[in-house]
Each structure stands twice: as C-alpha cells, then as structure tokens.
Enzyme design. Structure first.
Site, mmCIF file in Angstrom:
data_model
loop_
_atom_site.group_PDB
_atom_site.id
_atom_site.type_symbol
_atom_site.label_atom_id
_atom_site.label_comp_id
_atom_site.label_asym_id
_atom_site.label_seq_id
_atom_site.Cartn_x
_atom_site.Cartn_y
_atom_site.Cartn_z
ATOM 1 N N ASP A 65 -2.001 6.809 -4.343
ATOM 2 C CA ASP A 65 -2.337 5.957 -3.196
ATOM 3 C C ASP A 65 -1.059 5.541 -2.475
ATOM 4 O O ASP A 65 -0.037 5.235 -3.111
ATOM 5 C CB ASP A 65 -3.098 4.718 -3.687
ATOM 6 C CG ASP A 65 -3.765 3.964 -2.550
ATOM 7 O OD1 ASP A 65 -5.005 3.999 -2.468
ATOM 8 O OD2 ASP A 65 -3.045 3.341 -1.733
ATOM 9 N N ILE A 66 -1.113 5.514 -1.155
ATOM 10 C CA ILE A 66 0.072 5.202 -0.343
ATOM 11 C C ILE A 66 0.480 3.735 -0.488
ATOM 12 O O ILE A 66 1.655 3.397 -0.317
ATOM 13 C CB ILE A 66 -0.194 5.561 1.143
ATOM 14 C CG1 ILE A 66 1.104 5.769 1.903
ATOM 15 C CG2 ILE A 66 -1.064 4.512 1.831
ATOM 16 C CD1 ILE A 66 0.921 6.424 3.257
ATOM 17 N N ASN B 49 -15.455 2.427 -3.228
ATOM 18 C CA ASN B 49 -15.841 1.453 -2.206
ATOM 19 C C ASN B 49 -16.740 2.139 -1.195
ATOM 20 O O ASN B 49 -16.445 3.262 -0.770
ATOM 21 C CB ASN B 49 -14.595 0.911 -1.486
ATOM 22 C CG ASN B 49 -13.766 -0.003 -2.367
ATOM 23 O OD1 ASN B 49 -14.317 -0.766 -3.158
ATOM 24 N ND2 ASN B 49 -12.452 0.073 -2.245
ATOM 25 N N HIS C 17 -13.774 8.656 -2.154
ATOM 26 C CA HIS C 17 -12.624 8.691 -3.059
ATOM 27 C C HIS C 17 -12.875 7.760 -4.228
ATOM 28 O O HIS C 17 -13.392 6.661 -4.069
ATOM 29 C CB HIS C 17 -11.325 8.319 -2.337
ATOM 30 C CG HIS C 17 -11.419 7.070 -1.510
ATOM 31 N ND1 HIS C 17 -12.009 7.060 -0.265
ATOM 32 C CD2 HIS C 17 -11.022 5.802 -1.753
ATOM 33 C CE1 HIS C 17 -11.958 5.840 0.232
ATOM 34 N NE2 HIS C 17 -11.374 5.044 -0.664
HETATM 35 P P1 DGP Z 1 -10.649 2.218 0.479
HETATM 36 O O1 DGP Z 1 -10.371 0.794 0.865
HETATM 37 O O2 DGP Z 1 -11.521 2.280 -0.785
HETATM 38 O O3 DGP Z 1 -11.220 3.018 1.622
HETATM 39 O O4 DGP Z 1 -9.241 2.823 0.053
HETATM 40 C C1 DGP Z 1 -8.496 3.706 0.846
HETATM 41 C C2 DGP Z 1 -7.142 3.894 0.180
HETATM 42 O O5 DGP Z 1 -6.513 5.002 0.790
HETATM 43 C C3 DGP Z 1 -6.203 2.717 0.309
HETATM 44 O O6 DGP Z 1 -5.921 2.206 -0.990
HETATM 45 C C4 DGP Z 1 -4.941 3.280 0.946
HETATM 46 C C5 DGP Z 1 -5.112 4.776 0.806
HETATM 47 N N1 DGP Z 1 -4.576 5.563 1.895
HETATM 48 C C6 DGP Z 1 -4.851 5.429 3.211
HETATM 49 N N2 DGP Z 1 -4.203 6.350 3.936
HETATM 50 C C7 DGP Z 1 -3.498 7.108 3.044
HETATM 51 C C8 DGP Z 1 -2.628 8.223 3.197
HETATM 52 O O7 DGP Z 1 -2.367 8.726 4.288
HETATM 53 N N3 DGP Z 1 -2.081 8.727 2.050
HETATM 54 C C9 DGP Z 1 -2.343 8.183 0.830
HETATM 55 N N4 DGP Z 1 -1.760 8.741 -0.235
HETATM 56 N N5 DGP Z 1 -3.170 7.144 0.645
HETATM 57 C C10 DGP Z 1 -3.735 6.602 1.755
#
Ligand code: DGP
Length: 124
Positions: A39-40, A96, A109
């Site tokens: 996660d970023i 979520n 995810h």
């Molecule tokens: P949610 O709130 O359940 O939709 O979580 C989305 C997650 O995705 C959040 O924890 C941050 C992550 N995220 C968003 N954009 C990116 C990205 O471009 N790369 C990565 N690795 N993670 C991302």
C-alpha cells in the site's frame, strides 16, 4: 463498444494499471488471477493490497463465476503472510465497500495488515 466497466478499466482504474505494469508498484506476489503489492500509505508495518487481475469494482460486484478469484485472494493472503513473517503473530484482512467503509479505490482489494499489535475496534 466497451461496457462502462470495461471503459473504466482501460482508461481510469489505477489498480488495473498497476496490474498491467503501466504504473509502478512494489509487487509482493502474483499468480494467474491475483496481484499483490505494498500500500502506498501503509497503516501498519505490513500493509499489502491483494487485487484480482480482472476488474471487479467491490464486494457487491462479485459473482458466482468469480469463485476461483476469491479462492486465489485468500490463498495469496496465506502465502504473503507466511512470506512476510506475520502468519504466526497474526494479521487482519479487510474489504472496504462503499462510502460508509471509506472505499477510495473502486477495484476490489483485500487489505492485509500486520506486523504490530492492532486495536480490537474494526470501525474506529
Ligand atoms: P480503500 O480505502 O479500501 O479503497 O483503500 C485503498 C488503498 O489504496 C489505500 O490504503 C491507499 C492505496 N492506494 C491508493 N492509490 C495507490 C497507488 O497508486 N499505489 C499503491 N500502492 N497504493 C495505493
């Protein structure tokens, strides 16, 4: 003509772009059906996102024909937890869906979180 879902997938979806390699990610696992990456903005020392390669929007969008994908999501979680050393200490897995759950990325995810003692509340 592309369906709205297919159009979204090809033009907009960041996670589809990560799966295809168009956008970079820190990959930790991949098989025919799923792809997993860090996660970023991690909320725990280990915070991995496991996504189906197929564009599925959220839990409401999952159909019976996706059962193999679901099996693979959980198999990936088991293997990643073991590989990253958190299978024994414990971890949390979360999907979520929608506004009240604060879903921000509309490509299904599975969050895999671990590496620290987490609180007991799932909603706060
Ligand atoms: P949610 O709130 O359940 O939709 O979580 C989305 C997650 O995705 C959040 O924890 C941050 C992550 N995220 C968003 N954009 C990116 C990205 O471009 N790369 C990565 N690795 N993670 C991302």
């Amino acid at each position: 003509m592309l369906s709205p879902t297919e159009a979204f997938k090809t033009k907009e979806c960041i996670f589809c772009k990560i799966v295809s390699g168009t956008l970079p990610s820190e990959k930790v696992y991949e098989n025919d059906n799923v792809f997993a990456f860090r996660d970023i903005s991690p909320q725990a020392p280990v915070h991995i996102l496991i996504v189906p390669k197929k564009h599925i929007t959220d839990v409401l969008d999952v159909s019976v024909s996706d059962s193999a994908v679901f099996q693979n999501l959980f198999q990936a979680a088991q293997q990643i937890a073991a590989k990253l050393g958190i299978a024994g200490s414990g971890f949390r897995t979360v999907f979520n869906s929608g506004d009240h759950a604060c879903q921000t990325m509309y490509h299904l995810h599975l969050h895999l979180l671990g590496g620290t003692q987490m609180g007991g509340s799932l909603v706060g």
